[in-house]
Scaffold this motif. Sequence first.
Motif, mmCIF file in Angstrom:
data_model
loop_
_atom_site.group_PDB
_atom_site.id
_atom_site.type_symbol
_atom_site.label_atom_id
_atom_site.label_comp_id
_atom_site.label_asym_id
_atom_site.label_seq_id
_atom_site.Cartn_x
_atom_site.Cartn_y
_atom_site.Cartn_z
ATOM 1 N N ILE A 196 14.112 -45.568 -25.355
ATOM 2 C CA ILE A 196 12.987 -44.770 -24.868
ATOM 3 C C ILE A 196 11.749 -45.643 -24.697
ATOM 4 O O ILE A 196 11.039 -45.557 -23.689
ATOM 5 N N PHE A 197 11.476 -46.487 -25.693
ATOM 6 C CA PHE A 197 10.311 -47.370 -25.591
ATOM 7 C C PHE A 197 10.438 -48.307 -24.396
ATOM 8 O O PHE A 197 9.465 -48.504 -23.649
ATOM 9 N N LEU A 198 11.616 -48.884 -24.211
ATOM 10 C CA LEU A 198 11.813 -49.789 -23.080
ATOM 11 C C LEU A 198 11.663 -49.035 -21.760
ATOM 12 O O LEU A 198 11.041 -49.539 -20.812
ATOM 13 N N THR A 233 5.616 -35.303 -24.121
ATOM 14 C CA THR A 233 6.100 -33.926 -24.254
ATOM 15 C C THR A 233 7.400 -33.731 -23.498
ATOM 16 O O THR A 233 8.328 -33.079 -23.999
ATOM 17 N N VAL A 234 7.495 -34.289 -22.313
ATOM 18 C CA VAL A 234 8.721 -34.179 -21.521
ATOM 19 C C VAL A 234 9.891 -34.828 -22.262
ATOM 20 O O VAL A 234 11.013 -34.308 -22.260
ATOM 21 N N ILE A 235 9.654 -35.954 -22.921
ATOM 22 C CA ILE A 235 10.710 -36.604 -23.706
ATOM 23 C C ILE A 235 11.183 -35.676 -24.816
ATOM 24 O O ILE A 235 12.384 -35.533 -25.070
ATOM 25 N N GLY A 236 10.242 -35.031 -25.502
ATOM 26 C CA GLY A 236 10.615 -34.098 -26.552
ATOM 27 C C GLY A 236 11.401 -32.916 -26.015
ATOM 28 O O GLY A 236 12.383 -32.481 -26.621
ATOM 29 N N LEU A 237 10.985 -32.385 -24.869
ATOM 30 C CA LEU A 237 11.671 -31.232 -24.288
ATOM 31 C C LEU A 237 13.108 -31.576 -23.909
ATOM 32 O O LEU A 237 14.005 -30.742 -24.044
ATOM 33 N N THR A 238 13.336 -32.785 -23.435
ATOM 34 C CA THR A 238 14.668 -33.145 -22.959
ATOM 35 C C THR A 238 15.533 -33.776 -24.038
ATOM 36 O O THR A 238 16.746 -33.569 -24.067
ATOM 37 N N TYR A 243 12.659 -37.589 -31.304
ATOM 38 C CA TYR A 243 12.222 -38.651 -30.406
ATOM 39 C C TYR A 243 10.818 -38.382 -29.859
ATOM 40 O O TYR A 243 9.942 -39.237 -29.944
ATOM 41 N N GLY A 244 10.614 -37.189 -29.310
ATOM 42 C CA GLY A 244 9.283 -36.855 -28.792
ATOM 43 C C GLY A 244 8.244 -36.825 -29.894
ATOM 44 O O GLY A 244 7.145 -37.345 -29.745
ATOM 45 N N GLY A 245 8.602 -36.208 -31.051
ATOM 46 C CA GLY A 245 7.675 -36.161 -32.175
ATOM 47 C C GLY A 245 7.392 -37.535 -32.740
ATOM 48 O O GLY A 245 6.277 -37.832 -33.158
ATOM 49 N N GLY A 246 8.424 -38.379 -32.753
ATOM 50 C CA GLY A 246 8.207 -39.747 -33.232
ATOM 51 C C GLY A 246 7.211 -40.493 -32.370
ATOM 52 O O GLY A 246 6.339 -41.208 -32.881
ATOM 53 N N LEU A 247 7.313 -40.320 -31.059
ATOM 54 C CA LEU A 247 6.342 -40.952 -30.161
ATOM 55 C C LEU A 247 4.952 -40.355 -30.336
ATOM 56 O O LEU A 247 3.945 -41.056 -30.248
ATOM 57 N N ILE A 248 4.908 -39.046 -30.579
ATOM 58 C CA ILE A 248 3.622 -38.380 -30.815
ATOM 59 C C ILE A 248 2.956 -38.969 -32.059
ATOM 60 O O ILE A 248 1.735 -39.174 -32.094
ATOM 61 N N ILE A 249 3.734 -39.215 -33.117
ATOM 62 C CA ILE A 249 3.182 -39.819 -34.338
ATOM 63 C C ILE A 249 2.489 -41.127 -34.005
ATOM 64 O O ILE A 249 1.359 -41.387 -34.430
ATOM 65 N N ARG A 250 3.162 -41.958 -33.233
ATOM 66 C CA ARG A 250 2.593 -43.263 -32.865
ATOM 67 C C ARG A 250 1.311 -43.101 -32.053
ATOM 68 O O ARG A 250 0.299 -43.754 -32.325
ATOM 69 N N SER A 272 11.012 -25.419 -27.880
ATOM 70 C CA SER A 272 11.919 -25.748 -26.779
ATOM 71 C C SER A 272 12.099 -27.250 -26.701
ATOM 72 O O SER A 272 11.225 -27.958 -26.220
ATOM 73 N N HIS A 273 13.236 -27.743 -27.202
ATOM 74 C CA HIS A 273 13.476 -29.188 -27.180
ATOM 75 C C HIS A 273 14.968 -29.477 -27.073
ATOM 76 O O HIS A 273 15.796 -28.583 -27.267
#
Length: 288
Positions: A196-198, A233-238, A243-250, A272-273
């Motif tokens: 995801i990061f890449l 948010t789109v990453i979390g939804l899909t 994954y989405g929450g982890g990115l949100i933390i950062r 919805s995720h």
Amino acid sequence: MSPNTPGIARALFGLVRDPVKLTIDLFKVMIPIIVVVRVLQQLGAIRYIALPLGPVMEVVGLPGEMGLVWATAMLNNLYGGIAVLLSLSETTPLTTAQMTVLCTMMLVAHTLPIELKIAQLSGPRLLFQAVCRLGSAMLLGWMLFAIYRHGQFLQVPAAILIAGRGGSPPNEQTWAEWALNQTQNLISIFIIILCIFLLMRLLEKIRVIELMNRMLRPLLRLLGIGHKASAVTVIGLTLGVTYGGGLIIREARSGKLKKEDVFYSLTLMGLSHALIEDTLLMIMVGGH
């Protein structure tokens, strides 16, 4: 050694540094909770935790035994809930309408110990997120039950298309089997986070993120989510809250996102995720 080797090494280190730090933060939360849930399973405590859910199941038109399925999904994950559901399917058959109600409630409220903790680490209050997800799951379940009962929709037996994920049910696994499965899951999570990061770096470079933000901005603005949080948010939804929450933390810790964006984004993700994988799972067990 090529003169460019040190520069390449630094670039590679820069690419993996943030995913590794994020993964470590997530695992500090996930691993203790996973162990606690395993101990509860071994002690048979989840069955007693499920007892208060019996009346809730009756309100949404489900047999009381389905409370154990939902409790397992909430405390463990959807796969654990499915394993319990399959073990009960012969003695407690459901109609397609009932299975759809149960699947919908499981989709909204599952893996709560881990996902709520991830949300809390980003800023929102854990209690509100828990009430929001549980309340929404029960409300949606009741609404579907009322619609199906009034219109007599989907009253045929549910068609279960899968026979489980493979291997022993969670509560019958040895500690060695369980540890191996969980290690594989954690490795998969790290690989997905790294990818995801890449991918995010690549999408930023080719300006796809900017285009995505522009397209989603009107819709997400209605939900209170600013443009900086839309891609995450789109990453979390899909893909899911992990994954989405982890990115949100950062992003939240870096100060790039407003508190309001974090709150609305994580609340939406909670409801919805993992829309692709989780929805397909529910279809495979007979949900409409």
